[in-house]
Enzyme design. Structure first.
Site, short mmCIF file in Angstrom:
data_model
loop_
_atom_site.label_atom_id
_atom_site.label_comp_id
_atom_site.label_asym_id
_atom_site.label_seq_id
_atom_site.Cartn_x
_atom_site.Cartn_y
_atom_site.Cartn_z
CD GLN A 93 -3.01 -1.07 0.21
OE1 GLN A 93 -3.47 0.02 -0.07
NE2 GLN A 93 -3.46 -2.19 -0.34
CB VAL A 94 0.12 4.78 0.69
CG1 VAL A 94 -0.58 4.77 2.05
CG2 VAL A 94 0.81 6.11 0.44
CB THR A 95 5.38 3.57 2.42
OG1 THR A 95 6.15 3.77 3.62
CG2 THR A 95 6.32 3.62 1.22
CB CYS A 188 2.30 -0.49 5.29
SG CYS A 188 4.02 0.10 5.19
#
Length: 223
Positions: A93-95, A188
């Site tokens: 996912q996003v970090t 995450c």
């Protein structure tokens, strides 16, 4: 793209009969770089690999950026503000990446080594744990969420992509950075996940010193 201090660390004099032939592992210290040019260079490197291309580790410190994995969900982006967001081709996912964080990109021919991606993830996590243990920091992993944690707070994140049996992307370790941008995402993909960094655990070493120590731990695990 800058490519400072290309160090060839050759271990061909070490014979390990239980492992396949390992070519030299090259370490490229790229310095302070924007994210996207390095990502594109990883893709190009991986696409151009041959059976005799040496594996490489790329060490970099990124300008502030959020990166979203291939299956990243928009609800994990809370308030990115003026920090750039890059949609990448890695897993997860996003970090957040930013100054004061070590990023190591891991360009390894997994087929040549006979490794699966889970084995590589485990080796990377253990290398970070080895480093933190050397500083007297107790660290652990989680089965449900790749990475390395200190008392439940995430101190290192992992995200990989494998194409034609070769890995790219890698890991990030928070050393001495502004952690506020992590509050503007679900790190995450985990709402409320707290993050940690090395300097808050009583370590005064510079980013350069921690980087060198981490590379030594990675080399020991990957060779």
């Amino acid at each position: 793209m800058p490519q400072n201090d290309i160090l060839s660390l050759k271990h061909t004099d070490i014979e390990r009969s239980e492992k396949p032939l390992i070519l030299p592992l090259n370490v490229r210290a790229l310095g302070y770089c924007d994210y996207e040019p390095v990502w594109r260079a990883m893709q190009e490197f991986t696409a151009a690999r041959t059976a005799i291309t040496a594996d490489e580790l790329w060490l970099v410190e990124h300008a502030p950026v959020y990166t979203q994995g291939m299956n990243g969900k928009p609800e994990h982006l809370l308030d990115v503000g003026d920090i750039p967001l890059v949609q990448t081709d890695r897993g997860g996912q996003v970090t957040y990446h930013g100054p004061g964080q070590i990023v190591v990109y891991v360009l390894i021919d997994l087929r040549r080594r006979g490794w699966g991606v889970r084995q590589l993830v485990g080796l990377l996590e253990q290398a970070v744990i080895d480093l933190l243990t050397s500083y007297g920091i107790a660290a652990h992993t989680r089965r449900d969420a790749p990475g390395v944690y200190v008392q439940g707070r995430k101190i290192a994140a992992l995200g990989l992509r494998v194409r034609h049996g070769c890995s790219y992307h890698g890991l990030s370790l928070n050393v001495a950075m502004d952690l506020v941008p992590f509050q503007r995402i679900n790190p995450c993909g985990y709402a409320g996940l707290e993050v940690a960094q090395v300097c808050d655990e009583g370590v005064a070493d510079s980013l350069t010193d921690v980087s060198a120590a981490l590379l030594a731990c990675l080399q020991q695990r990957l060779l």
